[in-house]
Design a protein around this motif. Structure first.
Motif, PDB file in Angstrom:
ATOM      1  N   PHE A 115       3.897  -2.866   5.537  1.00  0.00           N
ATOM      2  CA  PHE A 115       4.339  -1.054   5.038  1.00  0.00           C
ATOM      3  C   PHE A 115       5.684  -1.790   4.355  1.00  0.00           C
ATOM      4  O   PHE A 115       6.131  -2.125   5.047  1.00  0.00           O
ATOM      5  N   VAL A 116       6.127  -1.108   3.345  1.00  0.00           N
ATOM      6  CA  VAL A 116       7.182  -0.811   3.187  1.00  0.00           C
ATOM      7  C   VAL A 116       7.112   0.625   2.459  1.00  0.00           C
ATOM      8  O   VAL A 116       6.750   1.467   1.866  1.00  0.00           O
ATOM      9  N   HIS A 117       8.365   1.272   3.409  1.00  0.00           N
ATOM     10  CA  HIS A 117       8.139   3.207   3.246  1.00  0.00           C
ATOM     11  C   HIS A 117       9.937   2.776   2.443  1.00  0.00           C
ATOM     12  O   HIS A 117      11.265   2.179   2.406  1.00  0.00           O
ATOM     13  N   ASP A 118       9.763   3.867   1.741  1.00  0.00           N
ATOM     14  CA  ASP A 118      11.387   4.098   0.763  1.00  0.00           C
ATOM     15  C   ASP A 118      11.589   5.517   0.224  1.00  0.00           C
ATOM     16  O   ASP A 118      10.644   6.244   0.554  1.00  0.00           O
ATOM     17  N   GLN A 119      12.691   6.027  -0.499  1.00  0.00           N
ATOM     18  CA  GLN A 119      12.570   7.489  -0.561  1.00  0.00           C
ATOM     19  C   GLN A 119      12.991   7.575  -2.191  1.00  0.00           C
ATOM     20  O   GLN A 119      14.297   6.675  -2.546  1.00  0.00           O
ATOM     21  N   LEU A 120      13.088   7.423  -3.073  1.00  0.00           N
ATOM     22  CA  LEU A 120      13.691   7.718  -4.437  1.00  0.00           C
ATOM     23  C   LEU A 120      14.801   8.621  -4.841  1.00  0.00           C
ATOM     24  O   LEU A 120      14.872   9.767  -3.589  1.00  0.00           O
ATOM     25  N   ALA A 121      15.789   9.100  -4.841  1.00  0.00           N
ATOM     26  CA  ALA A 121      16.908   9.899  -5.518  1.00  0.00           C
ATOM     27  C   ALA A 121      16.460  11.372  -5.988  1.00  0.00           C
ATOM     28  O   ALA A 121      17.400  12.333  -5.284  1.00  0.00           O
ATOM     29  N   THR A 122      15.117  11.838  -6.318  1.00  0.00           N
ATOM     30  CA  THR A 122      15.140  12.741  -5.957  1.00  0.00           C
ATOM     31  C   THR A 122      14.652  12.962  -4.659  1.00  0.00           C
ATOM     32  O   THR A 122      14.494  14.597  -4.389  1.00  0.00           O
ATOM     33  N   GLY A 123      14.218  12.743  -3.545  1.00  0.00           N
ATOM     34  CA  GLY A 123      13.851  13.135  -1.881  1.00  0.00           C
ATOM     35  C   GLY A 123      12.477  12.701  -1.436  1.00  0.00           C
ATOM     36  O   GLY A 123      11.581  12.739  -0.408  1.00  0.00           O
ATOM     37  N   ARG A 124      11.787  12.412  -2.581  1.00  0.00           N
ATOM     38  CA  ARG A 124      10.319  11.785  -2.728  1.00  0.00           C
ATOM     39  C   ARG A 124      10.231  10.860  -2.064  1.00  0.00           C
ATOM     40  O   ARG A 124      10.785   9.145  -2.733  1.00  0.00           O
ATOM     41  N   LYS A 125       9.281  10.244  -1.080  1.00  0.00           N
ATOM     42  CA  LYS A 125       9.110   9.634  -0.108  1.00  0.00           C
ATOM     43  C   LYS A 125       7.571   8.821  -0.389  1.00  0.00           C
ATOM     44  O   LYS A 125       6.635   9.253  -1.497  1.00  0.00           O
ATOM     45  N   ILE A 126       8.260   7.749  -0.633  1.00  0.00           N
ATOM     46  CA  ILE A 126       7.608   6.407  -1.284  1.00  0.00           C
ATOM     47  C   ILE A 126       6.581   5.262  -0.358  1.00  0.00           C
ATOM     48  O   ILE A 126       7.511   5.370   0.734  1.00  0.00           O
ATOM     49  N   ARG A 127       5.350   5.207   0.096  1.00  0.00           N
ATOM     50  CA  ARG A 127       4.848   4.264   1.257  1.00  0.00           C
ATOM     51  C   ARG A 127       4.146   2.931   0.232  1.00  0.00           C
ATOM     52  O   ARG A 127       2.910   3.468  -0.974  1.00  0.00           O
ATOM     53  N   ILE A 128       4.213   1.644   0.128  1.00  0.00           N
ATOM     54  CA  ILE A 128       3.693   0.502  -0.545  1.00  0.00           C
ATOM     55  C   ILE A 128       2.671  -0.336   0.430  1.00  0.00           C
ATOM     56  O   ILE A 128       3.443  -1.127   1.292  1.00  0.00           O
ATOM     57  N   LEU A 129       2.346  -0.821   0.266  1.00  0.00           N
ATOM     58  CA  LEU A 129       1.585  -2.317   0.492  1.00  0.00           C
ATOM     59  C   LEU A 129       1.867  -3.361   0.227  1.00  0.00           C
ATOM     60  O   LEU A 129       1.560  -3.513  -0.747  1.00  0.00           O
ATOM     61  N   THR A 130       2.382  -3.758   0.398  1.00  0.00           N
ATOM     62  CA  THR A 130       3.046  -5.525  -0.137  1.00  0.00           C
ATOM     63  C   THR A 130       2.419  -6.514   0.958  1.00  0.00           C
ATOM     64  O   THR A 130       1.648  -6.548   1.557  1.00  0.00           O
ATOM     65  N   VAL A 131       1.184  -6.892  -0.194  1.00  0.00           N
ATOM     66  CA  VAL A 131       0.480  -8.331   0.182  1.00  0.00           C
ATOM     67  C   VAL A 131       0.612  -9.380  -0.931  1.00  0.00           C
ATOM     68  O   VAL A 131       0.720  -9.280  -1.870  1.00  0.00           O
ATOM     69  N   ILE A 132       0.747 -10.311   0.582  1.00  0.00           N
ATOM     70  CA  ILE A 132       1.336 -11.382  -0.420  1.00  0.00           C
ATOM     71  C   ILE A 132       0.902 -12.655   0.199  1.00  0.00           C
ATOM     72  O   ILE A 132       0.418 -13.052   0.843  1.00  0.00           O
ATOM     73  N   ASP A 133       0.748 -14.151  -1.316  1.00  0.00           N
ATOM     74  CA  ASP A 133      -0.253 -15.235  -0.914  1.00  0.00           C
ATOM     75  C   ASP A 133       1.134 -15.583  -0.388  1.00  0.00           C
ATOM     76  O   ASP A 133       1.639 -16.222  -0.706  1.00  0.00           O
ATOM     77  N   THR A 134       1.072 -16.172   0.892  1.00  0.00           N
ATOM     78  CA  THR A 134       2.267 -17.395   1.549  1.00  0.00           C
ATOM     79  C   THR A 134       2.278 -18.556   1.336  1.00  0.00           C
ATOM     80  O   THR A 134       3.877 -19.329   0.906  1.00  0.00           O
ATOM     81  N   PHE A 135       1.273 -19.471   0.094  1.00  0.00           N
ATOM     82  CA  PHE A 135       1.631 -20.854  -0.309  1.00  0.00           C
ATOM     83  C   PHE A 135       2.932 -20.373  -1.607  1.00  0.00           C
ATOM     84  O   PHE A 135       3.054 -21.398  -1.662  1.00  0.00           O
ATOM     85  N   LEU A 136       1.949 -19.235  -2.681  1.00  0.00           N
ATOM     86  CA  LEU A 136       2.348 -19.052  -3.393  1.00  0.00           C
ATOM     87  C   LEU A 136       4.226 -18.909  -3.608  1.00  0.00           C
ATOM     88  O   LEU A 136       5.204 -19.205  -3.899  1.00  0.00           O
ATOM     89  N   ARG A 137       4.128 -17.889  -2.761  1.00  0.00           N
ATOM     90  CA  ARG A 137       5.729 -17.739  -2.198  1.00  0.00           C
ATOM     91  C   ARG A 137       6.473 -18.349  -1.513  1.00  0.00           C
ATOM     92  O   ARG A 137       7.543 -18.545  -2.046  1.00  0.00           O
ATOM     93  N   ALA A 138       5.999 -19.624  -1.174  1.00  0.00           N
ATOM     94  CA  ALA A 138       6.565 -20.623  -0.907  1.00  0.00           C
ATOM     95  C   ALA A 138       6.713 -21.775  -1.844  1.00  0.00           C
ATOM     96  O   ALA A 138       7.744 -22.140  -1.809  1.00  0.00           O
ATOM     97  N   ILE A 139       6.640 -21.900  -3.022  1.00  0.00           N
ATOM     98  CA  ILE A 139       6.202 -22.002  -3.928  1.00  0.00           C
ATOM     99  C   ILE A 139       7.972 -21.362  -4.741  1.00  0.00           C
ATOM    100  O   ILE A 139       8.030 -22.246  -5.294  1.00  0.00           O
ATOM    101  N   TYR A 140       7.505 -20.571  -5.136  1.00  0.00           N
ATOM    102  CA  TYR A 140       8.202 -19.770  -5.766  1.00  0.00           C
ATOM    103  C   TYR A 140       9.754 -20.016  -5.329  1.00  0.00           C
ATOM    104  O   TYR A 140      11.077 -19.792  -5.902  1.00  0.00           O
ATOM    105  N   CYS A 141       9.549 -19.495  -3.454  1.00  0.00           N
ATOM    106  CA  CYS A 141      10.902 -19.037  -2.991  1.00  0.00           C
ATOM    107  C   CYS A 141      11.847 -20.402  -2.524  1.00  0.00           C
ATOM    108  O   CYS A 141      13.328 -20.652  -2.865  1.00  0.00           O
TER     109      CYS A 141
END
Length: 145
Positions: A115-141
């Motif tokens: 989960f990634v938590h952040d806050q926008l410039a307007t003050g609104r909070k957002i939560r994002i669930l990031t899901v990553i394929d570790t094989f593709l991440r290794a190739i791209y990174c």
């Protein structure tokens, strides 16, 4: 005090007055006998019942007929150096031994999420669930292996 009396050859009353202490404090003799029997009984109880603390020992002594105060038992308990070990909380479920992570060998082999938590410039909070394929991440990174 004895040194003062011996060197100056003065009475106990005079020595106490010079040192500004009560004479009764100097001549006091305790009427309480040795507590050898009681300390021996405490040692016996603690040897047979290892997990008992001073409160439980006090109850057992009272049942045996000793007229004792719990604070007195606590003092003797500390003087004898008897202490309970701190209990380590037991786990309800046995911990599974985790295998070492193996690197992903192909796509869809292993995924990671967070989960990634952040806050926008307007003050609104957002939560994002990031899901990553570790094989593709290794190739791209890291680039191709």
């Amino acid at each position: 005090m004895d040194r003062l009396q011996g060197e100056w050859k003065i009475s106990t009353r005079r020595a106490c007055a010079v040192l500004q202490i009560d004479r009764s404090l100097y001549v006091y003799k305790s009427k309480r006998g040795t507590q050898a029997e009681l300390t021996q009984r405490i040692r016996e109880i603690c040897a047979t019942r290892v997990c008992y603390g001073y409160r439980r020992v006090h109850i057992l002594l009272q049942r045996d007929g000793w007229a004792v105060n719990p604070k007195w038992i606590y003092r003797l308990y500390k003087e004898l150096g008897i202490q309970l070990r701190n209990k380590v909380p037991r786990r309800r479920v046995k911990a599974k031994v985790r295998e070492d992570r193996r690197p992903a060998t192909h796509s869809n082999d292993s995924w990671a999420m967070d989960f990634v938590h952040d806050q926008l410039a307007t003050g609104r909070k957002i939560r994002i669930l990031t899901v990553i394929d570790t094989f593709l991440r290794a190739i791209y990174c890291l680039g191709p292996r």
